[in-house]
Design a protein around this motif. Structure first.
Motif, PDB file in Angstrom:
ATOM      1  N   PHE A  82       0.837  -1.202   0.000  1.00 49.03           N
ATOM      2  CA  PHE A  82       0.000   0.000   0.000  1.00 49.03           C
ATOM      3  C   PHE A  82       0.871   1.251   0.000  1.00 49.03           C
ATOM      4  N   VAL A  83       1.828   1.318   0.905  1.00 50.28           N
ATOM      5  CA  VAL A  83       2.714   2.479   0.979  1.00 50.28           C
ATOM      6  C   VAL A  83       3.544   2.600  -0.300  1.00 50.28           C
ATOM      7  N   ALA A  84       4.076   1.483  -0.778  1.00 46.83           N
ATOM      8  CA  ALA A  84       4.925   1.526  -1.965  1.00 46.83           C
ATOM      9  C   ALA A  84       4.157   2.028  -3.187  1.00 46.83           C
ATOM     10  N   GLU A  85       2.966   1.507  -3.409  1.00 46.22           N
ATOM     11  CA  GLU A  85       2.218   1.886  -4.605  1.00 46.22           C
ATOM     12  C   GLU A  85       1.708   3.318  -4.517  1.00 46.22           C
ATOM     13  N   ARG A  86       1.260   3.742  -3.372  1.00 48.34           N
ATOM     14  CA  ARG A  86       0.814   5.120  -3.240  1.00 48.34           C
ATOM     15  C   ARG A  86       1.987   6.093  -3.327  1.00 48.34           C
ATOM     16  N   LEU A  87       3.151   5.679  -2.851  1.00 50.67           N
ATOM     17  CA  LEU A  87       4.337   6.520  -2.989  1.00 50.67           C
ATOM     18  C   LEU A  87       4.738   6.656  -4.449  1.00 50.67           C
ATOM     19  N   LEU A  88       4.659   5.560  -5.191  1.00 52.82           N
ATOM     20  CA  LEU A  88       4.985   5.613  -6.616  1.00 52.82           C
ATOM     21  C   LEU A  88       3.939   6.375  -7.413  1.00 52.82           C
ATOM     22  N   LEU A  89       2.753   6.559  -6.854  1.00 53.56           N
ATOM     23  CA  LEU A  89       1.755   7.441  -7.466  1.00 53.56           C
ATOM     24  C   LEU A  89       1.977   8.896  -7.069  1.00 53.56           C
ATOM     25  N   GLY A  90       2.918   9.127  -6.178  1.00 52.80           N
ATOM     26  CA  GLY A  90       3.212  10.492  -5.752  1.00 52.80           C
ATOM     27  C   GLY A  90       2.242  11.047  -4.737  1.00 52.80           C
ATOM     28  N   GLN A  91       1.460  10.215  -4.086  1.00 49.69           N
ATOM     29  CA  GLN A  91       0.426  10.696  -3.172  1.00 49.69           C
ATOM     30  C   GLN A  91       0.972  10.842  -1.752  1.00 49.69           C
ATOM     31  N   TRP A  92       1.929  11.731  -1.609  1.00 53.31           N
ATOM     32  CA  TRP A  92       2.608  11.906  -0.333  1.00 53.31           C
ATOM     33  C   TRP A  92       1.663  12.482   0.735  1.00 53.31           C
ATOM     34  N   ALA A  93       0.765  13.389   0.335  1.00 53.39           N
ATOM     35  CA  ALA A  93      -0.133  14.003   1.318  1.00 53.39           C
ATOM     36  C   ALA A  93      -1.095  12.972   1.887  1.00 53.39           C
ATOM     37  N   MET A  94      -1.647  12.131   1.020  1.00 54.21           N
ATOM     38  CA  MET A  94      -2.531  11.073   1.510  1.00 54.21           C
ATOM     39  C   MET A  94      -1.766  10.119   2.423  1.00 54.21           C
ATOM     40  N   LEU A  95      -0.518   9.807   2.076  1.00 51.23           N
ATOM     41  CA  LEU A  95       0.284   8.913   2.909  1.00 51.23           C
ATOM     42  C   LEU A  95       0.593   9.546   4.268  1.00 51.23           C
ATOM     43  N   LEU A  96       0.683  10.859   4.314  1.00 46.74           N
ATOM     44  CA  LEU A  96       0.881  11.504   5.610  1.00 46.74           C
ATOM     45  C   LEU A  96      -0.348  11.296   6.485  1.00 46.74           C
ATOM     46  N   GLY A  97      -1.542  11.387   5.885  1.00 43.07           N
ATOM     47  CA  GLY A  97      -2.748  11.060   6.634  1.00 43.07           C
ATOM     48  C   GLY A  97      -2.785   9.608   7.052  1.00 43.07           C
ATOM     49  N   TYR A  98      -2.316   8.707   6.179  1.00 40.91           N
ATOM     50  CA  TYR A  98      -2.206   7.283   6.516  1.00 40.91           C
ATOM     51  C   TYR A  98      -1.278   7.094   7.716  1.00 40.91           C
ATOM     52  N   ALA A  99      -0.176   7.839   7.735  1.00 38.74           N
ATOM     53  CA  ALA A  99       0.763   7.729   8.857  1.00 38.74           C
ATOM     54  C   ALA A  99       0.110   8.139  10.170  1.00 38.74           C
ATOM     55  N   GLY A 100      -0.876   9.034  10.099  1.00 35.00           N
ATOM     56  CA  GLY A 100      -1.532   9.484  11.322  1.00 35.00           C
ATOM     57  C   GLY A 100      -2.639   8.575  11.817  1.00 35.00           C
ATOM     58  N   LEU A 101      -3.038   7.560  11.032  1.00 37.80           N
ATOM     59  CA  LEU A 101      -4.172   6.711  11.431  1.00 37.80           C
ATOM     60  C   LEU A 101      -3.971   6.050  12.793  1.00 37.80           C
ATOM     61  N   PRO A 102      -2.828   5.422  13.074  1.00 36.53           N
ATOM     62  CA  PRO A 102      -2.705   4.793  14.405  1.00 36.53           C
ATOM     63  C   PRO A 102      -2.758   5.796  15.540  1.00 36.53           C
ATOM     64  N   TRP A 103      -2.312   7.020  15.298  1.00 35.77           N
ATOM     65  CA  TRP A 103      -2.408   8.039  16.346  1.00 35.77           C
ATOM     66  C   TRP A 103      -3.879   8.350  16.656  1.00 35.77           C
TER      67      TRP A 103
END
Length: 618
Positions: free
Chosen positions: A110-131
């Motif tokens: 999930f992280v790899a494919e979204r990173l290769l799509l350039g979706q860094w902002a969405m991944l930052l929100g993903y990083a905040g999910l466990p918090w």
């Protein structure tokens, strides 16, 4: 030491995954576009259509006042791994389990494919999910504080956060009150993009149902679409799949990890009954169901009908996005497997006190400990120590397995995330437009949203960086053309009304994205003062046309000024309501940090045990 260990794991993962992307230069790939000196007023004024990029671009623009643009990009990309790993780790009750969970959460398809799509902002929100999951059952200040990554990530991040943390907050006694607090907090952090969407030109924006087919999940492993989604892959773009991911050995190892994670999650739920467990399980099941909708013809029909009924259902088009809660479940499940492996020999897994969460400071044999002391005598202690060392070693191996199963993410996704410097003629065009205080938009050609640029460090397709290069409104083709498996294409219509008017004036060639000639009077009537051609072109393109002057001419960028006048400029300005909403969001975040007496970085939740949680008795 254990306090900083999860952050160290995230930092190591960031270096291994990003590699050269953390160095000087700009990484340009699909939606990931960073430019020097991004203009904050231009970002906030936005354009017609849904203001999805306002929060993330505004933060980047603000940081670009004090840091170079490429340094801001490096920090944003590294934050995805560091914040995500630390967030997942803090939900686990022991250091070994924390390391495994943190590594698994940021190193997966999930992280790899979204990173290769350039979706860094969405991944930052993903990083905040466990918090957010950890804070969802607590006081309001903690909830708002945990939503900082989602606030920066913007629209998709907020939707994903609501799906993941909503069931956690609603589960159990007092769920309606907690759910209301979470919903209110999500609205507060969404105000910077929500209010413009409801009050400005975006209110009339539409969502093209054709995107349902374009963004449907696809099989990127031999296990089919459903199996690929379970492995946390299945993204709609075949060019966003990391190298070697679909190989049989890698798929078999990844499948084994996912099955072990689900088993570990079930074991941990039965053993410790963490308060967020049932809600997060429900979120994972619901998200997986949404992802599967686009994988079937009837499901795509339902999605298209919903989007036609109300454009607000548009986010459901990209179904693979919603396996994010399952990614968190699998990461915590692998952490639970490490917890099982590192349990004392002849005893049970470590209780929450051993990891610093829950009843902090309780050691084995102390009152309230979940495990009795090991066998008495030197031999018993030696066996206990050997067993613990073996368990820790096994847990360490489990932490490395996600990397072994997905080597395509290593070192800038094996060169796919290579930084580059902007050509001098691009920077000259940016400076020339910035020096002109007269109003008027910049029209960007070629008339195509995404294009390949040969100076970007690799053969990458990227959203034309010229759309964000200038400190004023840009007009560009926001239609998205997506290829289909049968060799055809699907065109997802854009949302910018001015862009559609410009296309009618230009009449561009679909093959080149360039018109046969430029109509200076027609462009002036649309409020266009400059035309930026961000590609090598023959000078006959403009030399035979009156009404233009050449401002910058280079091999990679040509900037033309529209001389026909008057320029029909109607510059949108930031309303007082939008400024007020932005201040409310920032003020709420500052209040939440001050109210809790700690920052997001040092908050720790640990395992909240539900009443009646089962204790292991040797």
């Amino acid at each position: 030491m254990s306090r900083w260990l999860p952050w160290a794991v995230g930092l190591v993962a960031a270096v291994l995954a990003l590699g050269p992307a953390l160095g000087p230069g700009y990484v340009l790939r699909y939606d990931m576009v960073f430019v020097p000196d991004l203009s904050l007023p231009t970002v906030l004024r936005g354009a017609d259509g849904f203001p999805r990029a306002i929060p993330s671009d505004a933060v980047v623009a603000a940081l670009s006042w004090v840091l170079p643009g490429d340094a801001v990009q490096s920090a944003a990309l590294a934050a995805v791994f560091v914040v995500g790993a630390a967030g997942a780790a803090r939900l686990m009750p022991s250091p070994a389990a924390a390391v495994v969970a943190g590594a698994a959460y940021v190193w997966n398809p999930f992280v790899a494919e979204r990173l290769l799509l350039g979706q860094w902002a969405m991944l930052l929100g993903y990083a905040g999910l466990p918090w957010v999951v950890g804070a969802a059952r607590g006081p309001l200040a903690g909830v708002v504080r945990s939503l900082i990554p989602a606030a920066v990530g913007g629209f998709s991040s907020v939707v994903l956060t609501a799906l993941t943390a909503g069931p956690v907050a609603l589960w159990g006694r007092g769920g309606l009150r907690r759910g209301g607090l979470l919903a209110g907090a999500l609205v507060v952090v969404s105000l910077p993009w929500l209010v413009p969407a409801l009050t400005a030109g975006a209110a009339g924006a539409t969502t093209d149902p054709a995107g349902v087919e374009a963004f449907a999940p696809r099989a990127d492993t031999p296990l089919g679409t459903a199996g690929s989604l379970f492995l946390l892959g299945g993204v709609w773009n075949a060019h966003a799949v990391p190298a070697g991911y679909g190989d049989p050995v890698a798929v078999a190892l990844r499948l084994a990890l996912c099955l072990a994670a689900v088993a570990g999650w079930a074991w941990w739920l039965y053993r410790d009954r963490p308060g967020f467990g049932p809600g997060l399980t429900a979120a994972a099941v619901l998200g997986f169901g949404v992802a599967l909708l686009g994988a079937t013809e009837p499901g795509r029909g339902v999605l298209a009908w919903l989007i036609g009924l109300w454009p607000g259902f548009g986010p459901l088009r990209d179904g693979q996005l919603y396996v994010a809660p399952l990614a968190l479940v699998q990461a915590l499940g692998l952490g639970a497997a490490a917890l099982w492996l590192s349990r004392p020999a002849g005893g049970t897994a470590d209780g929450p006190g051993d990891g610093g969460a829950g009843a902090a400071g309780r050691g084995a044999g102390e009152p309230g400990s979940s495990a009795e002391p090991g066998p008495a005598g030197p031999g018993g202690r030696r066996a206990h120590g050997v067993g613990r060392i073996a368990g820790v070693a096994a847990a360490a191996g489990l932490a490395v397995l996600p990397v072994v199963a997905l080597p395509g993410l290593l070192w800038g996704a094996q060169g796919a995330l290579a930084p580059a410097e902007y050509p001098r003629d691009w920077l000259a065009a940016q400076a020339a437009v910035a020096a002109d205080d007269r109003p008027g938009a910049v029209l960007v050609l070629p008339w195509s949203a995404y294009r390949g640029i040969d100076w970007s460090g690799g053969p990458a397709v990227v959203l034309d960086p010229a759309t964000r290069l200038f400190d004023r409104r840009t007009v560009w083709n926001d239609d998205l053309v997506v290829g289909t498996p049968d060799g055809g294409t699907v065109v997802v219509r854009g949302e910018d009304g001015l862009a559609r008017e410009a296309a009618a004036v230009l009449g561009p060639d679909p093959r080149t994205g360039l018109p046969e000639s430029l109509d200076a009077a027609g462009l002036a009537a649309l409020g266009v003062r400059y035309v930026a051609v961000s590609a090598p072109v023959d000078n006959r393109f403009w030399s035979d046309v009156d009404g233009f002057s050449v401002v910058v001419e280079g091999p990679e960028m040509t900037l033309l000024e529209v001389l026909a006048g008057p320029i029909n400029t109607e510059e949108a300005d930031i309303s007082g309501l939008e400024v007020t909403c932005g201040l409310v969001t920032v003020g709420a975040i500052i209040w939440s940090v001050a109210r809790s007496g700690s920052s997001l970085g040092f908050q720790r939740t640990g395992v909240e045990r539900r009443p009646g949680a089962r204790k292991e008795i040797p």
